[in-house]
Every structure is written in C-alpha cells, then in structure tokens.
Enzyme design. Structure first.
Site, PDB file in Angstrom:
ATOM      1  CD  GLU A 133      -3.050   0.923   2.577  1.00 50.53           C
ATOM      2  OE1 GLU A 133      -3.517   1.879   2.911  1.00 50.53           O
ATOM      3  OE2 GLU A 133      -3.237  -0.365   2.631  1.00 50.53           O
ATOM      4  CG  ASP A 164      -1.752   4.472   2.794  1.00 51.59           C
ATOM      5  OD1 ASP A 164      -2.326   3.974   1.833  1.00 51.59           O
ATOM      6  OD2 ASP A 164      -1.851   4.249   3.993  1.00 51.59           O
ATOM      7  CD  GLU A 173      -4.906   7.346   5.487  1.00 56.31           C
ATOM      8  OE1 GLU A 173      -5.676   6.258   5.341  1.00 56.31           O
ATOM      9  OE2 GLU A 173      -4.403   7.564   6.445  1.00 56.31           O
ATOM     10  CG  HIS A 194      -1.137   9.635   7.896  1.00 60.62           C
ATOM     11  ND1 HIS A 194      -0.530   9.730   9.082  1.00 60.62           N
ATOM     12  CD2 HIS A 194      -1.070   8.368   7.260  1.00 60.62           C
ATOM     13  CE1 HIS A 194      -0.219   8.455   9.350  1.00 60.62           C
ATOM     14  NE2 HIS A 194      -0.665   7.756   8.403  1.00 60.62           N
ATOM     15  CG  ASN A 251       2.483   4.240   6.479  1.00 59.54           C
ATOM     16  OD1 ASN A 251       3.391   3.911   6.545  1.00 59.54           O
ATOM     17  ND2 ASN A 251       1.332   3.672   7.440  1.00 59.54           N
ATOM     18  CD  GLU A 273       3.003   5.300  10.753  1.00 61.01           C
ATOM     19  OE1 GLU A 273       4.146   5.309  10.920  1.00 61.01           O
ATOM     20  OE2 GLU A 273       2.323   4.612  11.080  1.00 61.01           O
ATOM     21  N   GLY A 324      -5.443  13.564  17.377  1.00 57.54           N
ATOM     22  CA  GLY A 324      -5.364  12.336  17.923  1.00 57.54           C
ATOM     23  C   GLY A 324      -6.561  11.806  18.535  1.00 57.54           C
ATOM     24  NE  ARG A 367       5.853   3.947  15.100  1.00 56.41           N
ATOM     25  CZ  ARG A 367       5.128   4.297  13.924  1.00 56.41           C
ATOM     26  NH1 ARG A 367       5.112   5.535  13.686  1.00 56.41           N
ATOM     27  NH2 ARG A 367       4.595   3.297  13.348  1.00 56.41           N
TER      28      ARG A 367
END
Length: 286
Positions: free
Chosen positions: A96, A98, A100, A113, A115, A125, A194, A271
């Site tokens: 995929e 992306d 967005e 966004h 990805n 991302e 968020g 992360r």
C-alpha cells in the site's frame, strides 16, 4: 513571492492531463448515492454523512506507474474526516502507498499523512502541513512508483521519497499489482488531534472533489502479468520508469521537509527507543 512558491507554480503547469474519464477508468464501490460522477466523466465527488462515507477504485490494477489526481478537499470545519487517494493490493501481506488528508477545525491546516506498506508491514508514517489552502481550489497529488523508489508529489513538488533498500533487508512493494483507491470517511477516533476533536455532524454532508484522474503505468494483463515490457523510451509517458530527483527536486524536497513536515517516524525516539528502522540510518529524505 518566494522562490519556492514560484517554482511550485511553474512545476504545477508541467503535468498535463489528457483523456481523464472516471466512467472509463474508475468505478464507485461504496456509499450508495454519496459518490457521483459528473460532467461527462471529468469530475467525481465523494460525500460523507452520519450514516456513511463513500469511495471509488480504479478498474485496472497496476504494477508500477505514475498516478495523478487533482483534489479539492472538504472546506470549513472538516475535523474528524479523512479524504484519501492511495494504491493498495489485497489480501494478507498486502502492499500500500498512502495519501491521507486529515481534516481539522476551521482555520487550522490540513495534515497530509503518508505511509508505505510492503508485505503487510507499514509503520513508515510521515506527516506534512501544506503551504496553501487545499479547500479553495484544485491541487495535484501524485505517486510515482517504480522498482527503485516511491515519490510523493504535491503540484509536482516532491514531499517524500521512499527508496528501495531491500539490500539492507527493508521490504519494498514491487511484486503485487495495486489498484488506485479514493474515499471520504469518518475517523474522529484518531484523525484530528489524536481524536480529541470530533466530527461536527451539523456541518454534514461533507464533500471532497476529484478530477483529472490520470495514470501512466503498467496495467495487469488478462494473464495476470504486467502488460508493460522493458522500455528505453524517453517519451514523457515513460519517464516514471526511472524517475528520480534532480538537484532542483532535492532542494524542493529539503524545503518541504524542513518547513512543513510535522511528523517523521524516523525521528520518533519514544516509538523506536532501542533502534531506529534500518532505512532511517541510510537516508535522511525518506
């Protein structure tokens, strides 16, 4: 006028659109009457209300190509809504790519966004805020996908490059045919700040506008293989095959990423506390 904005205007005039026809190239897949093809196939609108969103997909699947779409996004208070333009295969281990567009409260900028998924794994991302209002006029969003790299462009200006780094064990989408998809849907559990800002349904229906759906690529043949053979053509229809950034393109990419990037997975130390992804060590401009 800044030099970058002048270059943006010049570059956006260099992507002609010919024979764009939603009747010929796309099919509405969900949303009942919320998706409409207009003006003899030149335009398409997607709408979202509290009952449902809507979407469409390309009739063909492709293995590599350049995919252009002009969009005018939901105006006003678009918080909670997500407008999309992306490529995807189907099934387990899907690929995929992306775009967005995450809505926001009136007066606040949209977030783009991006990805990349390969063999079912994403988590790559990057997010940007645009240097213009994407709700007042149409702008061109493009994905160039070839075996060497993926380039995300806005008005023909690169905002992101994801290079093929399989040599260091990073999966890259190159074996699965993908369709083009587009949709408008409600994602107020995460899309805006968020999930703190919810969709205001008193503003519904929300509408996004699409036009000039243009594809230069390798469609899937009836035998299941790619219909494109090897080519050394210098024709503009074939330039996507080896498209890479020249020095001017690299300068525009640096400008966008330094001024308008608001999230980069490579820089997310919470992360990836122990070790950043391997591709992040090799290239700053992913």
């Amino acid at each position: 006028m800044s030099l970058f904005l002048l270059l943006s205007i010049l570059m956006s005039t260099q992507a002609p659109f010919t024979n764009a026809d939603f009747y010929k190239d796309a099919e509405i897949t969900w949303g009942d009457q919320r998706a409409k093809i207009l003006n003899g196939g030149r335009d398409l609108t997607l709408s979202l209300d509290q009952a449902s969103g809507s979407g469409f997909q390309s009739k063909n699947e492709y293995l590599f190509g350049r995919f252009d779409m002009q969009l005018k996004l939901v105006p006003g208070n678009s918080a909670g809504t997500v407008t999309t333009f992306y490529l995807s295969s189907q099934g387990a281990g899907h690929d995929e790519i992306d775009f967005e567009f995450l809505g926001n409260s009136s007066g606040s900028p949209y977030t783009i966004h991006t990805n990349v998924f390969a063999q079912g794994k994403g988590n790559k991302e990057q997010q940007f805020q645009l240097w213009f209002d994407p709700t007042t006029s149409f702008h061109t969003y493009s994905i160039v996908w070839n075996p060497q790299r993926i380039i995300f462009l806005v008005d023909n200006n690169p905002i992101r490059v994801f290079n093929n780094q399989e040599s260091i064990g990073v999966p890259f989408p190159k074996n699965q045919h993908m369709r083009v998809y587009a949709s408008l849907w409600n994602a107020d559990d995460w899309a805006t700040q968020g999930g703190r800002v919810k969709t205001d349904w008193t503003k519904a229906p929300f509408t996004a506008y699409y036009r000039n759906f243009n594809i230069k690529g390798c469609p899937k043949s009836s035998s299941g293989s790619s219909s494109c053979g090897s080519s050394t053509s210098s024709d503009s229809n074939e330039q996507w095959r080896t498209h890479e950034l020249d020095s001017a393109g690299r300068n525009r990419l640096r400008w966008v990423q330094s001024k308008h990037m608001v999230y980069n997975y490579c820089s997310d130390k919470q992360r990836f506390a122990n070790s950043v992804p391997a591709e992040c060590k090799r290239s700053r401009f992913l």
